[in-house]
Design a protein around this motif. Sequence first.
Motif, PDB file in Angstrom:
ATOM      1  N   ARG A 149       1.410 -33.162  29.708  1.00  0.00           N
ATOM      2  CA  ARG A 149       2.898 -32.505  29.532  1.00  0.00           C
ATOM      3  C   ARG A 149       3.000 -32.072  28.033  1.00  0.00           C
ATOM      4  O   ARG A 149       2.097 -32.395  26.898  1.00  0.00           O
ATOM      5  CB  ARG A 149       3.785 -33.877  29.709  1.00  0.00           C
ATOM      6  CG  ARG A 149       3.776 -34.358  31.002  1.00  0.00           C
ATOM      7  CD  ARG A 149       5.026 -35.290  31.032  1.00  0.00           C
ATOM      8  NE  ARG A 149       4.952 -35.945  32.772  1.00  0.00           N
ATOM      9  CZ  ARG A 149       4.324 -36.613  33.058  1.00  0.00           C
ATOM     10  NH1 ARG A 149       3.434 -37.333  32.589  1.00  0.00           N
ATOM     11  NH2 ARG A 149       4.455 -37.072  34.349  1.00  0.00           N
ATOM     12  N   VAL A 169       8.959 -30.039  41.600  1.00  0.00           N
ATOM     13  CA  VAL A 169       7.507 -29.450  42.280  1.00  0.00           C
ATOM     14  C   VAL A 169       7.989 -29.242  43.672  1.00  0.00           C
ATOM     15  O   VAL A 169       8.556 -30.041  44.478  1.00  0.00           O
ATOM     16  CB  VAL A 169       6.502 -30.617  42.092  1.00  0.00           C
ATOM     17  CG1 VAL A 169       5.204 -30.116  42.834  1.00  0.00           C
ATOM     18  CG2 VAL A 169       6.236 -30.956  40.847  1.00  0.00           C
ATOM     19  N   ARG A 175       4.517 -23.972  31.958  1.00  0.00           N
ATOM     20  CA  ARG A 175       4.319 -24.757  32.955  1.00  0.00           C
ATOM     21  C   ARG A 175       3.233 -24.074  34.033  1.00  0.00           C
ATOM     22  O   ARG A 175       3.099 -22.954  34.017  1.00  0.00           O
ATOM     23  CB  ARG A 175       5.259 -25.114  33.538  1.00  0.00           C
ATOM     24  CG  ARG A 175       6.352 -26.047  33.155  1.00  0.00           C
ATOM     25  CD  ARG A 175       7.686 -26.144  33.873  1.00  0.00           C
ATOM     26  NE  ARG A 175       7.399 -27.142  34.970  1.00  0.00           N
ATOM     27  CZ  ARG A 175       8.003 -26.821  36.203  1.00  0.00           C
ATOM     28  NH1 ARG A 175       8.985 -25.708  36.318  1.00  0.00           N
ATOM     29  NH2 ARG A 175       7.664 -27.597  37.376  1.00  0.00           N
ATOM     30  N   ASP A 209       3.000 -30.224  33.412  1.00  0.00           N
ATOM     31  CA  ASP A 209       4.074 -30.595  34.073  1.00  0.00           C
ATOM     32  C   ASP A 209       5.480 -30.384  33.318  1.00  0.00           C
ATOM     33  O   ASP A 209       5.246 -30.566  31.876  1.00  0.00           O
ATOM     34  CB  ASP A 209       4.108 -31.889  34.615  1.00  0.00           C
ATOM     35  CG  ASP A 209       3.151 -31.899  36.018  1.00  0.00           C
ATOM     36  OD1 ASP A 209       2.824 -30.536  36.302  1.00  0.00           O
ATOM     37  OD2 ASP A 209       2.664 -32.936  36.303  1.00  0.00           O
ATOM     38  N   THR A 256      -3.664 -33.140  34.511  1.00  0.00           N
ATOM     39  CA  THR A 256      -2.204 -32.913  34.498  1.00  0.00           C
ATOM     40  C   THR A 256      -1.943 -33.309  32.978  1.00  0.00           C
ATOM     41  O   THR A 256      -2.430 -34.377  32.472  1.00  0.00           O
ATOM     42  CB  THR A 256      -1.533 -33.596  35.465  1.00  0.00           C
ATOM     43  OG1 THR A 256      -2.119 -33.208  36.669  1.00  0.00           O
ATOM     44  CG2 THR A 256      -0.247 -33.404  35.486  1.00  0.00           C
TER      45      THR A 256
END
Length: 847
Positions: free
Chosen positions: A701, A798, A754, A787, A699
Amino acid sequence: MQSTDFMTLLRKSGLMSTAQLGVALALSREHNAAEDLSAELVRQGLLTSWQASQLLKGQTGFVLQHYKLLEAIGKGGMGHVFKAIDSRDASIVAVKVMSRKLSSNQNLVNRFRREIRASSRLNCPWIVRTIDAGRVGRIDFMVMEFVNGDQLDNILQRISSLPVSVACEITRQAALGLQHAHEQKMVHRDIKPANLMIDWTGDNSGIVKIMDMGLVRLSEDDEERTAVTRAGQVMGTPDYMSPEQGWNTATVDIRSDIYSLGCTLFRLLTGKVPFPGDNPLQVLMARCSRDVPPASSLRPELAEPIDQLVQKMTRRDPQERFQTPAEVAAALEPFCAPLTVDALKKMAASQPGAETVVLLQAISRPDFSESQDPGYQQFLKAMDTGAAVDLMLSNTPSGGFELSPTIPLIRPTRITTGKTSSGKSSPGESGSPRRGRKAGMVALIAVTALTALIATFVALKGNPKSATATAETKTGATSTAQNPATEKPVTPVARLAAPEPLRMKVGDSLDVLPEFDDQPPAQPKTGQLIWKTGTGVPQGVTIDPRTGRVKWKIPDTLAVASYIIPVELHFEYAGKQTLVSETRFVVTVQSANMEYRFSESGPIRVEPGQSFVWKSDLIPAPEPKMKYRLSGDQLSSRKFDETRGELRWTPNAGDIGRFNVSMEVLNADGTAVVAKVTRSILVVPQKLEITLPGVLEQTGRPNETLKVQLYNQQTAAAGRLLTLKLKSPAGITGAAIDSRSGTFTWAIPRDAGRGPHEFLIDAAPAFPEISLNATTPLSTRLVVTVDAPSGRTGNNAVTVPAADAVAKAEASLRDQYRRDLSATARPRFVRRLLELQYEQQPGPQDM
């Protein structure tokens, strides 16, 4: 046969020393049968299999003075060849014995003697040396250098054509040998693959040696025109013979050998002779009427310079050829590569039926029946009956060999008949030359004594004082004669030291003195010490008979090689010489402008935990003050000898991979590198299994940099064995992977979309020496979900995916990890998941 009978034969044979006989005697008490005892002696290395089998047959003759026969190794047209050992220095030699049945053919006898006479004058690394010659009974033999290899024509039967660089190197070395013969005013006259042998050294490199000097032409042989080569007689091999040799064998010069060597090179390159044919006359007519065809006509990829070189060697007109073998060697030099077993094996692998190709033919026992070969049995019988052994070679002032004039090659038979008192013939009384010499000596003593008596009588009658003095002198002489202790010679005891090898350059002057291991011997009261050179000394070497000082002005034209100068110290008394000690100087002659080079070789492959040694193969050998050094990749816990250029290393499990290491040699003052070679050291287990691990979904950003470590501590070695390639999804930039460390890096752009982004990582072997199992997965996928930035809410929240989306994702995962979930791979996959779980740092998403 019992072991006691075998021991009796063994003592008589002279094969063992006193200490070795003691060991054999102890073993005989444990083995009653002769066969069992002989097998045990062979197992312990005290006898060879051939010696044991001959002893079991009752044979006891194995020794030709200081040469002990080890085994029979071959048979040729002129006789048989035995492997033997020289008991003086434990060197291995070959003994070539002329077949007894050929002794009645004077031409063949002359040829055998010619080979002895010619080869004994040659001292060159590229010619099989003759060490000694002699006769046992009435059978001639000669002792030669033992060659551990095979004839070139036997190799060509297994490899039809050779690599160009190897063919040129074989021809170049043969040319160097011919140049040495040319400097001794000799023409070989039968150069062909069958007369070239390759001697394989311990490091699997080859030295070409010219053999069979039976047809050699010596410049001083004026009688050859009638004795060996009659008018119209052709000598040589038609497939390789020069045109002029076909017309007149007796007048050819060294250019004829160059032509034959060119035909040999043609055969090495193409696998065929220049003028094939079954009729020798037609072959000779063809080569007399036209030039050799271009080698490129049979091997189109052959470079033009080499094609022209072969054509120049084989011109019909000798004036248009190279004029000396040295010119041939120089012309071939740029196209040569080291002659090694690996080079021939590589070529053999490309031959039809490569799986059946036997590259090197080991020297073994002859393929003839011993019991049915009369010449073989005649020689052994002469040995067994204790026939006299005469050695025929002696030193000449110039340092070469010559046949001793006191021992003819065939002793003339003279039969005289004496008369007894009854008038009958008594051949036993006068037929012995020993008795004739004894009778002559008795007569000489009688005449001398009579002359002395007459002189004494005259002196007594004419001068009484003189008579008195004479009587006193005789009395003194008598008393001296009755005291043998004052005249008995005592042979000095001394041991010469083994000197260090010497390195000289052409044009230098050698001036050395032999040294003793301990104190030099004192000058004897009776007799004297004399220094001499032994057999095989190079031409031009001199020695001072009083001091032993050895001098040698090394010729500028001398071939680059190692030369041996044997030195002997003798005790001389009453015209008889006894050897006290001997040593030898080994002189390596180098060119004035020496160029050093390492032999090219492939990578070194070794398993973890396995020790290996890399020794310098510098050509020529370095001077004593030169040192080596290593550079390149660092090796843990390695040992390196900078004097000898020797690297020792035992890699561990953490050293898996390839290491590029360079070995350099510096000049004498250490200011410059004169030669350098780089080799790859490949550390790979025998069973290699490499699997790219699966990576859990990551994950990230926007505006952040994501780093993912593909390897852990247990799989870090894969980074030294694999090359990784990253394939990013469409529209994604800023991602990269480091093959060495296995680190994935992605600088996530601000505008990255995303959701999940799937990266594909492919792996391939880092170098061609590694072969991976076809079932090993060589790719993996890395999924990164981007994210929303921190603090963002609303529509970007989410949500839980629908059930069909979850099922679809589950099916995709099963398909992706299908191999990892198999029964055999599942334990490894589970262990990997646990490792990842253990290494994963908890984050907010885990809460």
